[in-house]
Design an enzyme around this catalytic site. Sequence first.
Site, PDB file in Angstrom:
ATOM      1  N   TYR A  72       7.915   9.356 -10.794  1.00  0.00           N
ATOM      2  CA  TYR A  72       6.813   9.029 -11.710  1.00  0.00           C
ATOM      3  C   TYR A  72       5.472   9.033 -10.995  1.00  0.00           C
ATOM      4  O   TYR A  72       5.355   8.543  -9.867  1.00  0.00           O
ATOM      5  CB  TYR A  72       7.020   7.648 -12.318  1.00  0.00           C
ATOM      6  CG  TYR A  72       8.040   7.596 -13.428  1.00  0.00           C
ATOM      7  CD1 TYR A  72       7.863   8.331 -14.597  1.00  0.00           C
ATOM      8  CD2 TYR A  72       9.164   6.796 -13.320  1.00  0.00           C
ATOM      9  CE1 TYR A  72       8.799   8.267 -15.628  1.00  0.00           C
ATOM     10  CE2 TYR A  72      10.103   6.715 -14.336  1.00  0.00           C
ATOM     11  CZ  TYR A  72       9.910   7.458 -15.493  1.00  0.00           C
ATOM     12  OH  TYR A  72      10.837   7.385 -16.490  1.00  0.00           O
ATOM     13  N   LYS A  74      21.423 -24.400  -7.924  1.00  0.00           N
ATOM     14  CA  LYS A  74      20.606 -24.119  -9.117  1.00  0.00           C
ATOM     15  C   LYS A  74      20.456 -22.610  -9.308  1.00  0.00           C
ATOM     16  O   LYS A  74      20.733 -21.831  -8.369  1.00  0.00           O
ATOM     17  CB  LYS A  74      19.238 -24.781  -8.957  1.00  0.00           C
ATOM     18  CG  LYS A  74      18.410 -24.203  -7.821  1.00  0.00           C
ATOM     19  CD  LYS A  74      17.180 -25.062  -7.525  1.00  0.00           C
ATOM     20  CE  LYS A  74      16.357 -24.450  -6.414  1.00  0.00           C
ATOM     21  NZ  LYS A  74      15.332 -25.379  -5.899  1.00  0.00           N
TER      22      LYS A  74
HETATM   23  C1  LIG Z   1      15.430 -25.612  -4.527  1.00  0.00           C
HETATM   24  C2  LIG Z   1      15.345 -26.980  -3.972  1.00  0.00           C
HETATM   25  C3  LIG Z   1      16.060 -27.319  -2.807  1.00  0.00           C
HETATM   26  C4  LIG Z   1      16.716 -26.278  -1.922  1.00  0.00           C
HETATM   27  O1  LIG Z   1      15.695 -25.654  -1.181  1.00  0.00           O
HETATM   28  P1  LIG Z   1      15.977 -24.475  -0.141  1.00  0.00           P
HETATM   29  O2  LIG Z   1      14.643 -24.160   0.416  1.00  0.00           O
HETATM   30  O3  LIG Z   1      16.541 -23.349  -0.950  1.00  0.00           O
HETATM   31  O4  LIG Z   1      16.936 -24.980   0.863  1.00  0.00           O
HETATM   32  C5  LIG Z   1      16.091 -28.653  -2.426  1.00  0.00           C
HETATM   33  N1  LIG Z   1      15.430 -29.609  -3.135  1.00  0.00           N
HETATM   34  C6  LIG Z   1      14.692 -29.308  -4.238  1.00  0.00           C
HETATM   35  C7  LIG Z   1      13.982 -30.390  -4.966  1.00  0.00           C
HETATM   36  C8  LIG Z   1      14.627 -27.983  -4.695  1.00  0.00           C
HETATM   37  O5  LIG Z   1      13.894 -27.700  -5.771  1.00  0.00           O
END
Ligand SMILES: *Cc1c(COP(=O)(O)O)cnc(C)c1O
Length: 345
Positions: free
Chosen positions: A242, A33
Amino acid sequence: MAQAELNIDLDAIVGNWRALDRQNTGKTAAVVKADAYGLDAARVAPVLARAGARRFFVAIAEEGVALRRVLGPGPEICVFSGHMAGDAALLRDADLVPMLNSIDQMLRHVEALPGHPLGIQLDSGMNRLGMETAEWAALRDIAMAQRPRLVMSHLACSDEPDHAMNPDQCAAFREMTDGLDAPRSLAATGGILLGPDYHFDLARPGIGLYGGLPFIDARPVVYLDIPVIQVRDVAPGESVGYGNSWIARKPTRVATISAGYADGVLRAMGPEAHVYAGETRCKVLGRISMDLIAVDVTALAAPPEQVELLGRHQSIDTLADWAGTIGYEILTSLGARYARRYHGG
Ligand SMILES: *Cc1c(COP(=O)(O)O)cnc(C)c1O
């Protein structure tokens, strides 16, 4: 050239996937994702598919459509957000499996796409996505008649192995799913490391593939080198950057490097941030600008051509600590202005 260089080690991603797969007693999917946590799903996913990953997870259907174009037919692509209004054609045409989160989604799905594969997402205590116990009790028989490809839930505290939430959620998940005739999945990266009680039939690691905690044995994946644009000598009493937030107390040689918060070098890293010139640790001076950062190179015999922000000396989690965030956010913040180079795969 003033463009910073982001090197991404695809072989390390594969090595991390294999290492997690060895620890996992079930099958191992890959979560890609958010464009593979900012590292480009089009480069990452095919390499993982060649290494043996047969199932991929994305957050929304549109990501799944793009991923299907990259992977072609074969690998299963699952969508965490389930079946949202307007998703039917995307799910059908790209052959995506929605993880249905509610009775409403289930009704929408069977009405719009009868016979199309589906999965079920249950809430075991995180209260983010998924059907709750009562909702699931009402829907269970209807849902199981659809022969779900997967029944899954997600752990809220798996990065803290001793947290009481972990066994609580595991027990809740078992209670909701024991005896069902469908593959089950509870663990992400953290859940794999919690041990076999959490593995069930399929695990869904993300961050561990990309070199982040809680997978402490992960191989580093990202290397970020930033060119030096200019070097100057600053006298005691002079300020840098800054807001005059850093003032020299002794003669200091300052290098200005070509990256900033617009590149995901979070301004919140603030006074703790450092870079490396070879083996020498150099402090970031004053505020991080949009495109520029000042660093102290006084200790070096000659000014460096470039410095390392991410690599052998400091990880995404080192930077995350400085900024009060997590490695996930460092990765997904990495900007579009780098020369990205992919190695291996
Ligand atoms: C993002 C996510 C994962 C992966 O989690 P990690 O901690 O990055 O391994 C797995 N299951 C769901 C439902 C997620 O949202």
